[in-house]
Design an enzyme around this catalytic site. Structure first.
Site, PDB file in Angstrom:
ATOM      1  CB  SER A   1      72.319  17.054  66.615  1.00 59.97           C
ATOM      2  OG  SER A   1      70.944  17.286  66.539  1.00 59.97           O
TER       3      SER A   1
ATOM      4  CB  SER B   1      70.881  19.171  70.337  1.00 61.39           C
ATOM      5  OG  SER B   1      71.175  18.871  68.999  1.00 61.39           O
TER       6      SER B   1
ATOM      7  CE  LYS C   1      70.622  21.227  66.440  1.00 55.32           C
ATOM      8  NZ  LYS C   1      70.131  19.891  66.093  1.00 55.32           N
TER       9      LYS C   1
END
Length: 381
Positions: free
Chosen positions: A83, A141, A86
């Site tokens: 993640s 997340s 992101k």
């Protein structure tokens, strides 16, 4: 003739020491940010006090304002980012929609989210503001929040294409995006160097910085009901036995069974901000935070006198010197079928001066900052 922006005298002298005099840098096969960042082993000019028990497969520590890399280990090794990717998603889309814009989520919007994803908790039939969707991305997340924002942007495929273009502009040439949420996919990879670029760029945006620094928020549950979501960055929130780090301002953690634990963080002390990325320590959900904190402690302490062993490239759109891809030492890809022809081998990011010293444009400091857990997701994000 190229016009070379100025480096500080300290940076210039230190960089001169890293470049072989009289040997063209391109011929030597240097990489984005400087040739030392392609070498194996720890790269730094000050070893005193440097943490000795770092188990991460790759890491990097840099000064946010100057872009100087103070220490690194396998900075250009291509690994699954989880993640932390992101951050690039936010870099690409954060300014596209007004924070107050509203969107009603449907069943179809949530139908293609990979099984096992970390979720913010979006529910069909509930209307969310863009600000709440970004809170879902940064704090929890949430892959559900990522996919809804991507659909608002015209779809996942369009968003992936734009993220690839953004990575190219940021000169993150070792990043290949397959999915906007960071979930494990064949051919998706990044590096400690590139992830640090994403964080540095994002922190210039006040909205990015504010989202990263948010510890908790009330999230819609339908009707007038809400539930509490907390930031999964343990160095910020101080959860699961991790002590909050003094001066922590973000940025993003991640976990998948393939990527392991990943983290890029930023902290400020005495007016100085440091960036650190740690990828896949050997063991323990907290190891990524412990090793991040150890590197930050060194950077604010004995490492404060370290000269640069490389630099963070500036975006092309902000006047950064364009990299000419050139084959050089390259680390292994995350798995053997990950290369699909899109990713560019790391290349010379700086142009040599006649004495073998290369100059890199110093970045002006401007001003601002989520996670994920797919393929087997982290029960403690």
């Amino acid at each position: 003739m190229h016009a070379f922006p100025r480096l500080s005298r300290r940076s210039l002298l230190a960089l001169a020491a890293t470049a072989p005099l009289g040997i063209p840098e391109a011929a030597a096969g240097t990489v984005v940010g400087g040739s030392r960042l392609a070498r194996d082993g720890v790269q730094t000019t000050v070893t005193a006090g440097l943490p000795k028990k770092l188990t991460a497969r790759a890491w990097l520590l840099a000064d946010h304002d100057s872009g100087e890399v103070l220490a690194a280990y396998r900075a250009h090794r291509r690994l699954a980012p989880a993640s932390t990717l992101k951050m690039l998603f936010a870099d690409t889309l954060l300014g596209r929609f007004e924070r107050t814009e509203r969107y009603r989520v449907t069943d179809a919007d949530l139908a293609t989210i990979p099984s096992g994803s970390s979720l913010a908790g979006l529910r069909p039939g509930v209307t969310y503001t863009v600000e709440q969707l970004w809170q879902g991305v940064f704090l929890r997340s949430g892959n559900d929040a990522v996919h809804v924002l991507a659909l608002m942007n015209g779809g996942v495929a369009k968003t992936v294409a734009e993220m690839r273009a953004k990575a190219a502009d940021l000169q993150a040439l070792d990043t290949h995006v397959v999915s906007p949420d960071g979930y494990d996919h064949t051919g998706q990879f990044s590096t400690a160097y590139d992830l640090t670029l994403f964080a540095r760029h994002g922190l210039e945006d006040a909205g990015f910085r504010a989202y990263c620094a948010t510890k908790a928020a009330d999230f819609p549950a339908g009707g007038r009901r809400t539930f509490r979501i907390e930031n999964t960055d343990r160095l910020l929130s101080g959860t699961y036995g991790v002590t909050p780090y003094q001066g922590m301002i973000g940025v993003k953690n991640g976990y998948t069974s393939h990527a392991g634990n990943t983290f890029t963080g930023a902290a400020t002390r005495d007016g100085r901000t440091l960036l650190v990325t740690v990828l896949h320590p050997d063991s323990g959900h907290n190891a990524v935070y412990e090793e991040t904190a150890a590197l930050l402690d060194w950077g604010f302490g004995k490492g404060s006198s370290a000269g640069p062993v490389g630099v963070l490239a500036d975006p092309l759109s902000e006047g950064g010197a364009k990299v000419t891809p050139h084959p050089g030492p390259q680390a292994a890809k995350p798995h053997k079928d990950s290369g699909d022809g899109w990713g560019v081998t790391a290349a010379a990011a700086v142009t040599l001066l006649t004495a073998g010293v290369y100059a890199v444009r110093r970045r002006r400091s401007k001003g601002a900052r989520g996670t994920e857990r797919p393929a087997t997701t982290d029960p403690h994000p």
